[in-house]
Design an enzyme around this catalytic site. Sequence first.
Site, PDB file in Angstrom:
ATOM      1  N   LYS A 126     -40.252  -9.164  -7.117  1.00  0.00           N
ATOM      2  CA  LYS A 126     -39.828  -8.439  -5.909  1.00  0.00           C
ATOM      3  C   LYS A 126     -40.091  -9.289  -4.673  1.00  0.00           C
ATOM      4  CE  LYS A 126     -39.579  -3.892  -6.695  1.00  0.00           C
ATOM      5  NZ  LYS A 126     -39.302  -2.775  -6.270  1.00  0.00           N
ATOM      6  N   CYS A 167     -36.014   6.767  37.706  1.00  0.00           N
ATOM      7  CA  CYS A 167     -35.907   7.599  38.906  1.00  0.00           C
ATOM      8  C   CYS A 167     -37.257   8.204  39.317  1.00  0.00           C
ATOM      9  CB  CYS A 167     -34.869   8.698  38.700  1.00  0.00           C
ATOM     10  SG  CYS A 167     -35.382   9.925  37.497  1.00  0.00           S
ATOM     11  N   ASP A 198       0.869   4.172  -2.727  1.00  0.00           N
ATOM     12  CA  ASP A 198       0.547   5.558  -2.372  1.00  0.00           C
ATOM     13  C   ASP A 198       1.654   6.511  -2.790  1.00  0.00           C
ATOM     14  OD1 ASP A 198      -1.846   4.825  -1.405  1.00  0.00           O
ATOM     15  OD2 ASP A 198      -1.243   4.780   0.713  1.00  0.00           O
ATOM     16  N   GLU A 226     -31.036 -12.993 -12.695  1.00  0.00           N
ATOM     17  CA  GLU A 226     -30.038 -12.154 -12.007  1.00  0.00           C
ATOM     18  C   GLU A 226     -30.632 -11.593 -10.732  1.00  0.00           C
ATOM     19  OE1 GLU A 226     -28.842  -9.013 -14.650  1.00  0.00           O
ATOM     20  OE2 GLU A 226     -28.389 -10.439 -16.235  1.00  0.00           O
ATOM     21  N   GLU A 250       3.964   1.671  -1.123  1.00  0.00           N
ATOM     22  CA  GLU A 250       4.610   1.897  -2.420  1.00  0.00           C
ATOM     23  C   GLU A 250       3.600   2.465  -3.413  1.00  0.00           C
ATOM     24  OE1 GLU A 250       8.014  -1.520  -2.867  1.00  0.00           O
ATOM     25  OE2 GLU A 250       5.941  -2.158  -2.618  1.00  0.00           O
ATOM     26  N   ASP A 253       0.833  -1.207   0.000  1.00  0.00           N
ATOM     27  CA  ASP A 253       0.000   0.000   0.000  1.00  0.00           C
ATOM     28  C   ASP A 253       0.869   1.258   0.000  1.00  0.00           C
ATOM     29  OD1 ASP A 253      -2.100  -1.624   0.041  1.00  0.00           O
ATOM     30  OD2 ASP A 253      -2.818  -1.107   2.064  1.00  0.00           O
ATOM     31  N   LYS A 257     -31.637  -8.592  -8.407  1.00  0.00           N
ATOM     32  CA  LYS A 257     -31.988  -7.179  -8.620  1.00  0.00           C
ATOM     33  C   LYS A 257     -31.351  -6.378  -7.488  1.00  0.00           C
ATOM     34  CE  LYS A 257     -35.891  -4.330  -9.962  1.00  0.00           C
ATOM     35  NZ  LYS A 257     -35.706  -3.191  -9.084  1.00  0.00           N
ATOM     36  N   CYS A 268     -40.437   8.748  34.977  1.00  0.00           N
ATOM     37  CA  CYS A 268     -39.223   8.059  34.518  1.00  0.00           C
ATOM     38  C   CYS A 268     -39.155   6.645  35.107  1.00  0.00           C
ATOM     39  CB  CYS A 268     -37.992   8.862  34.941  1.00  0.00           C
ATOM     40  SG  CYS A 268     -36.446   8.032  34.534  1.00  0.00           S
ATOM     41  N   TYR A 307     -22.380  -2.923  -9.809  1.00  0.00           N
ATOM     42  CA  TYR A 307     -22.457  -4.216 -10.501  1.00  0.00           C
ATOM     43  C   TYR A 307     -22.947  -3.960 -11.915  1.00  0.00           C
ATOM     44  CZ  TYR A 307     -21.825  -7.360  -6.498  1.00  0.00           C
ATOM     45  OH  TYR A 307     -21.324  -8.067  -5.447  1.00  0.00           O
ATOM     46  N   LYS A 336     -34.568 -12.456 -17.528  1.00  0.00           N
ATOM     47  CA  LYS A 336     -34.429 -11.857 -18.858  1.00  0.00           C
ATOM     48  C   LYS A 336     -34.335 -12.959 -19.910  1.00  0.00           C
ATOM     49  CE  LYS A 336     -31.518  -8.270 -16.837  1.00  0.00           C
ATOM     50  NZ  LYS A 336     -30.182  -7.681 -16.722  1.00  0.00           N
ATOM     51  N   ASP A 383     -30.258  -3.165  -5.341  1.00  0.00           N
ATOM     52  CA  ASP A 383     -31.075  -2.006  -4.994  1.00  0.00           C
ATOM     53  C   ASP A 383     -30.193  -0.783  -4.740  1.00  0.00           C
ATOM     54  OD1 ASP A 383     -33.333  -0.605  -4.514  1.00  0.00           O
ATOM     55  OD2 ASP A 383     -33.645  -1.364  -2.480  1.00  0.00           O
ATOM     56  N   CYS A 422     -36.768  12.750  30.658  1.00  0.00           N
ATOM     57  CA  CYS A 422     -36.674  12.794  32.111  1.00  0.00           C
ATOM     58  C   CYS A 422     -35.781  13.998  32.442  1.00  0.00           C
ATOM     59  CB  CYS A 422     -36.040  11.518  32.645  1.00  0.00           C
ATOM     60  SG  CYS A 422     -35.539  11.698  34.359  1.00  0.00           S
ATOM     61  N   LEU A 462     -38.468  -1.890 -15.357  1.00  0.00           N
ATOM     62  CA  LEU A 462     -38.936  -3.271 -15.467  1.00  0.00           C
ATOM     63  C   LEU A 462     -40.338  -3.371 -14.884  1.00  0.00           C
ATOM     64  CD1 LEU A 462     -35.743  -5.029 -14.084  1.00  0.00           C
ATOM     65  CD2 LEU A 462     -36.580  -5.206 -16.425  1.00  0.00           C
TER      66      LEU A 462
HETATM   67  S1  IVH Z   1     -31.982  -4.830 -16.282  1.00  0.00           S
HETATM   68  C1  IVH Z   1     -34.575  -2.708 -19.429  1.00  0.00           C
HETATM   69  N1  IVH Z   1     -30.793  -6.062 -14.303  1.00  0.00           N
HETATM   70  O1  IVH Z   1     -33.775  -2.231 -11.616  1.00  0.00           O
HETATM   71  C2  IVH Z   1     -34.090  -3.425 -18.261  1.00  0.00           C
HETATM   72  N2  IVH Z   1     -31.874  -4.002 -13.845  1.00  0.00           N
HETATM   73  O2  IVH Z   1     -36.632  -1.646 -12.090  1.00  0.00           O
HETATM   74  C3  IVH Z   1     -32.911  -2.825 -17.690  1.00  0.00           C
HETATM   75  N3  IVH Z   1     -31.650  -3.283 -11.519  1.00  0.00           N
HETATM   76  O3  IVH Z   1     -33.411   0.614 -13.627  1.00  0.00           O
HETATM   77  C4  IVH Z   1     -32.622  -3.213 -16.342  1.00  0.00           C
HETATM   78  N4  IVH Z   1     -30.450  -4.981 -10.811  1.00  0.00           N
HETATM   79  O4  IVH Z   1     -31.593   0.119 -11.888  1.00  0.00           O
HETATM   80  C5  IVH Z   1     -31.514  -4.992 -14.675  1.00  0.00           C
HETATM   81  N5  IVH Z   1     -29.664  -7.264 -12.655  1.00  0.00           N
HETATM   82  C6  IVH Z   1     -30.370  -6.187 -13.030  1.00  0.00           C
HETATM   83  C7  IVH Z   1     -30.719  -5.170 -12.128  1.00  0.00           C
HETATM   84  C8  IVH Z   1     -31.473  -4.095 -12.569  1.00  0.00           C
HETATM   85  C9  IVH Z   1     -31.018  -3.832 -10.482  1.00  0.00           C
HETATM   86  C10 IVH Z   1     -32.412  -2.007 -11.468  1.00  0.00           C
HETATM   87  C11 IVH Z   1     -32.027  -1.042 -12.550  1.00  0.00           C
HETATM   88  C12 IVH Z   1     -33.298  -0.722 -13.277  1.00  0.00           C
HETATM   89  C13 IVH Z   1     -34.324  -1.120 -12.278  1.00  0.00           C
HETATM   90  C14 IVH Z   1     -35.608  -1.478 -12.990  1.00  0.00           C
END
Ligand code: IVH
Length: 686
Positions: A314, A413, A35, A111, A33, A31, A113, A410, A225, A290, A115, A428, A81
């Site tokens: 979800k 006390c 820096d 995949e 070196e 680290d 999702k 309280c 990601y 997808k 957040d 209190c 989506l």
């Molecule tokens: S695909 C047209 N893949 O979810 C589809 N979206 O509700 C493009 N998100 O705006 C999105 N993980 O911000 C995709 N593995 C994933 C995701 C993902 C999170 C979010 C993304 C998107 C929102 C849609």
Amino acid sequence: MTPAERINKLTDKLNHYNEQYYQNAISEISDQEFDALLQELEQLESQFPELKREDSPTHRVGGTITKEFPTVVHKYPMLSLSNTYNEQELLDWDERIQKVLADRPYEYICEIKFDGISLSMTYEDGYLRRAVTRGDGTQGDDITANVKTLKSLPLKTPTKAQELGLGESFEIRGEGFMPNKVFERINEDLVADGKEPLANPRNSAAGTFKMQDSSVVASRDLDCYVYQYLSDNDDFKTHEESLIALKSAGYNVSDSWRKVATIQEAIEYINEWSDKRHDLPCATDGIVIKVNDYAQREELGYTAKSPRWAIAYKYKAESKSTKLLDVTYQVGRTGAVTPVAELEPVVLSMTTVRRATLHNADEIERLGLAKGDYVFVEKAGEIIPKITKVDDSKFSEEIFREPVKFISNCPACNTALIRNEGEAAWLCPNEKGCPPQIKGRIEHFIQRKALDIDSLGEGKIELLIENQLIHDAGDLYSLTFDHLLGLEKVHIDELTGKSRKVSFKEKTVENILKGIEASKSQSFAKVLFGLGIRFVGQTTGEKLADYFGSLEKLKAASFDELIEVPDVGEKVAQSIIEFFKDEDNLRLLEKLSLAGLQLESQNTVKEVEGNALEGLTLLYTGTFKNYSREELEQKIAANGGKFVKSLSKKLSYLIVGESAGPSKLAKAEKLGVQMISEEEFEALVG
Ligand code: IVH
């Protein structure tokens, strides 16, 4: 070697080390070196800004201040989506796909999702050129400088890109997020500062990505990601191919995706990840399914807002019904009384929940709670359990259903509680005599961010108070070996209800005394924070310490002088004045002074360091990571520069720190004054 050659060499070298570290988990140098090389590059870049490369690793540390993010129209719109919440909806969706594809075979990619916030990154002519937020889907904010701080994101098109089938110019999309660990760290700091914690990692990520100072963004270790590749050419035939290529090129594609042949297998994936997702480094709220084949995607097409070839499932926030056994009350250091629901233990998101906060009296009323009721418990933001509502489907076994009434005295006390206007909490007012408040103040004093006496855990403070050995933090400094040896008690943890024996043996006593002794060298700012003056958190403590330099000066400060300090408003100033009026507080300070605690700031930079700023005038705005205001002024002087108090056309540099005043920045821009970051300033003075 010319500066240009050296800059190129350093950039390539550091990028190589970064890539090895972040993408292949290999550390080729230490680290220190790393820096040192980074610092050398920073210095050269500040001397020859025109030679700084777009993929310079110094972008990672930030330093760019953006007043307003330019709006950029997306080349490919960013769609959303459609959401589903149950299996049936998924089966219906799958049936529609089957129909459109006329029973030809198809595959899905499942995949997680993530957040956070969606980001779109454009690579052109070999470099990351732009990073834009989703905005309204058609246009978003250009937050390139902030996104360049993400260490896992290549700033240059990866070397292997072409060989892997990635085009010359392309876009990648992904989810920017704040790792859970970072979220927890920031919240710890905020709470220690007496501030409200951030609600959840998602909102924190959204707020951070939109910050004006990219060096603050850099300090928050955000990540991203990647889940989508877009280009004008048919570079890939399937989503699977694109994910594999992106991953091999060094993009941060999560390994959690899976190719499946049927919707049933997708449902298995959903069930499998329902618990496992909590182990991922970022918040998640569902699964995305997808269609894999790009040609089939085109056949399926789009609605106005979302593709027909993808769907989000979800997860419900996990919620379970359990019995409310009792409501107890906790008194904090400031006297605020918090109601706590005592519950029949229930397992939620893999942890056993026995208690949940009820926040305040209004919340109890809103829920309409009675002892014996069944209530729904939920993990909000997957972190703190809370009660959402009474479960009306299960009846209380109590004969008389008596609503919970907030206590009027309280619990510790018995003093009558008061409620200040406009505040939700009951207090209190027996500040001096209420045991949990006394204990809370001492615990506040010894915490890591204050005097850091970690050999004195909670149970031990309790024991010392019960044995009348301490009444305030100042008494810690007159404790002796003989006072402590042999003390013993059973401590019950407030949160878990578990009991354990605390007993002071020789080794424990030695450790406690060593910890107390070591605390004498903690800085004045930490002592100031440790005093627990209302509204004086860690940051305010630091600012006060910087500004006044000693306890004597702070104590003598008038209201008008206090509100001159950055961050100190009328409420804080008033609270400081009250603190120093109190006889007990003065006695506490006397004890701390006699014990030899640091009640003055130590100034480190005094001597002459060089003449790099000879003939230059400098001014600063905002706050800085490595310097107090005083230290920065000294640093300017020590390097031959002149610190001036007002902004004018003639000013050589305006040094811009965190939370810099927007009006000052606007004025500087108008006057054409050159603005530099703290790092650039450091590079200047070497
Ligand atoms: S695909 C047209 N893949 O979810 C589809 N979206 O509700 C493009 N998100 O705006 C999105 N993980 O911000 C995709 N593995 C994933 C995701 C993902 C999170 C979010 C993304 C998107 C929102 C849609």
